[in-house]
Design a protein around this motif. Structure first.
Motif, PDB file in Angstrom:
ATOM      1  N   ASP A 145       0.850  -1.187   0.000  1.00  0.00           N
ATOM      2  CA  ASP A 145       0.000   0.000   0.000  1.00  0.00           C
ATOM      3  C   ASP A 145       0.887   1.239   0.000  1.00  0.00           C
ATOM      4  N   SER A 146       0.273   2.371  -0.225  1.00  0.00           N
ATOM      5  CA  SER A 146       0.980   3.648  -0.162  1.00  0.00           C
ATOM      6  C   SER A 146       0.902   4.193   1.252  1.00  0.00           C
ATOM      7  N   ILE A 147       1.935   4.905   1.645  1.00  0.00           N
ATOM      8  CA  ILE A 147       1.944   5.604   2.929  1.00  0.00           C
ATOM      9  C   ILE A 147       2.244   7.068   2.630  1.00  0.00           C
ATOM     10  N   VAL A 148       1.269   7.905   2.883  1.00  0.00           N
ATOM     11  CA  VAL A 148       1.376   9.323   2.526  1.00  0.00           C
ATOM     12  C   VAL A 148       1.102  10.165   3.766  1.00  0.00           C
ATOM     13  N   PRO A 149       2.013  11.082   4.130  1.00  0.00           N
ATOM     14  CA  PRO A 149       1.758  11.931   5.288  1.00  0.00           C
ATOM     15  C   PRO A 149       0.785  13.057   4.924  1.00  0.00           C
ATOM     16  N   THR A 150       0.261  13.721   5.941  1.00  0.00           N
ATOM     17  CA  THR A 150      -0.556  14.900   5.676  1.00  0.00           C
ATOM     18  C   THR A 150       0.322  16.000   5.091  1.00  0.00           C
ATOM     19  N   VAL A 151      -0.307  16.989   4.510  1.00  0.00           N
ATOM     20  CA  VAL A 151       0.459  18.084   3.898  1.00  0.00           C
ATOM     21  C   VAL A 151       1.329  18.757   4.953  1.00  0.00           C
ATOM     22  N   GLY A 154       4.226  16.484   5.938  1.00  0.00           N
ATOM     23  CA  GLY A 154       5.170  16.377   4.836  1.00  0.00           C
ATOM     24  C   GLY A 154       6.041  17.616   4.692  1.00  0.00           C
ATOM     25  N   LEU A 155       5.429  18.788   4.796  1.00  0.00           N
ATOM     26  CA  LEU A 155       6.203  20.032   4.678  1.00  0.00           C
ATOM     27  C   LEU A 155       7.188  20.170   5.827  1.00  0.00           C
ATOM     28  N   ALA A 156       6.795  19.734   7.032  1.00  0.00           N
ATOM     29  CA  ALA A 156       7.695  19.818   8.173  1.00  0.00           C
ATOM     30  C   ALA A 156       8.935  18.951   7.978  1.00  0.00           C
ATOM     31  N   ALA A 157       8.798  17.863   7.222  1.00  0.00           N
ATOM     32  CA  ALA A 157       9.927  16.967   6.946  1.00  0.00           C
ATOM     33  C   ALA A 157      10.524  17.226   5.568  1.00  0.00           C
ATOM     34  N   ASN A 158      10.081  18.293   4.906  1.00  0.00           N
ATOM     35  CA  ASN A 158      10.566  18.642   3.565  1.00  0.00           C
ATOM     36  C   ASN A 158      10.290  17.517   2.569  1.00  0.00           C
ATOM     37  N   PHE A 252      14.034   6.750   2.860  1.00  0.00           N
ATOM     38  CA  PHE A 252      13.781   6.011   4.094  1.00  0.00           C
ATOM     39  C   PHE A 252      13.961   6.943   5.299  1.00  0.00           C
ATOM     40  N   SER A 253      12.889   7.600   5.685  1.00  0.00           N
ATOM     41  CA  SER A 253      12.897   8.492   6.840  1.00  0.00           C
ATOM     42  C   SER A 253      11.458   8.718   7.292  1.00  0.00           C
ATOM     43  N   VAL A 254      11.292   9.348   8.452  1.00  0.00           N
ATOM     44  CA  VAL A 254       9.981   9.614   9.032  1.00  0.00           C
ATOM     45  C   VAL A 254       9.639  11.089   8.829  1.00  0.00           C
ATOM     46  N   PRO A 255       8.373  11.381   8.430  1.00  0.00           N
ATOM     47  CA  PRO A 255       7.287  10.448   8.123  1.00  0.00           C
ATOM     48  C   PRO A 255       7.492   9.823   6.754  1.00  0.00           C
ATOM     49  N   PRO A 256       7.049   8.568   6.579  1.00  0.00           N
ATOM     50  CA  PRO A 256       7.265   7.918   5.287  1.00  0.00           C
ATOM     51  C   PRO A 256       6.390   8.511   4.188  1.00  0.00           C
TER      52      PRO A 256
END
Length: 265
Positions: A145-151, A154-158, A252-256
């Motif tokens: 499956d896909s693992i997608v962070p919230t916007v 995602g922006l906080a982790a670049n 390979f880092s958080v959030p994925p």
């Protein structure tokens, strides 16, 4: 009026004879020197010994009871209740495979249908093909499956992605695994498709549940679920986007932000 008392006779010559009543009086004619029967003293001694034993037992019981009661005031000596009954049946925290694993692709290679002869090296840019090296596991079922962070996350982790068209039905194909590995591929040399496993949506989990109307336990209903864990294996799939475009960096880092393989059950 004075009381009447008969006169006592002192004439020794006229001493009256003992009457029957005088003989029967207990205080009359008691010998001055009498010896008690030794057997009559035994009950008295036995009663005395029993009294001494009773006193000793009572003192001992008092001391034991006092010690027991006073000991209860020390909370350190009380038996502590087990707040987690049965926890000894659970494996050690250091035990391997204590929880389902999430596998990050060991090789990611871009291929381009518009340039079928163009060779691309393994990298993280533009996901089209993934492969995972699976070991043996106590979990016998896996899914992709896909693992997608919230916007915001995602922006906080670049981390971000660009897309066009519908990304709710991205195809997951089961393909052959190249013997020489997947260090570089072209469209013409990519692994052959075996069967379509299913489709996944490239959305954050909350949006995925809302848009697709998913319920609790939806992971077990995914079409991309398959048997795994019985033996070590290399799983290779092709991630295809028909009538859409998806581009991002899978790091390979958080959030994925990735297509990943996960164990379940």
């Amino acid at each position: 009026m004075a009381s009447y008392s008969p006169l006592q006779m002192h004439d020794l010559d006229h001493q009256p004879e003992d009457t029957e009543g005088d003989i029967l009086l207990p205080d009359k004619h008691t010998p001055e020197h009498s010896t008690a029967d030794p057997s009559s003293k035994r009950p008295a001694w036995a009663a005395l010994v029993l009294q001494v034993i009773a006193v000793i037992c009572a003192c001992t019981l008092y001391n034991v009871a006092s010690a027991s009661v006073s000991g209860q005031h020390n909370i350190q000596k009380l038996r502590q209740p087990n707040q987690f009954p049965g926890i000894e049946l659970v494996g050690s925290p250091q035990q391997k495979e204590r929880a389902p694993k999430l596998y990050f692709p060991s090789a990611i290679v871009r291929v381009n249908k518009a340039l079928p002869d163009q060779v691309y090296n393994s990298g993280s840019h533009v996901i089209l093909s993934d492969s995972w090296h699976l070991g043996q596991s106590k979990f016998t079922s896996c899914y992709i499956d896909s693992i997608v962070p919230t916007v915001e996350d995602g922006l906080a982790a670049n981390k971000s992605y660009t897309s066009s068209g519908s990304i709710t039905e991205i195809q997951i194909w089961n393909v052959t695994t190249p013997v020489e590995g997947m260090t570089n591929l072209s469209w013409n040399t990519r692994p052959q498709r075996i069967a379509l496993m299913g489709t996944v949506a490239f959305l954050p989990e909350k949006e995925k549940i809302e848009q697709l109307g998913l319920e609790d336990g939806w992971q077990s209903q995914l079409a991309t679920r398959f048997s795994c864990g019985k033996e070590a294996a290399v799983i290779t799939v092709e991630v295809a986007c028909n009538s859409c475009r998806l581009e991002f960096e899978q790091i390979f880092s958080v959030p994925p932000l990735a297509f990943d393989l996960m164990e379940i059950g």
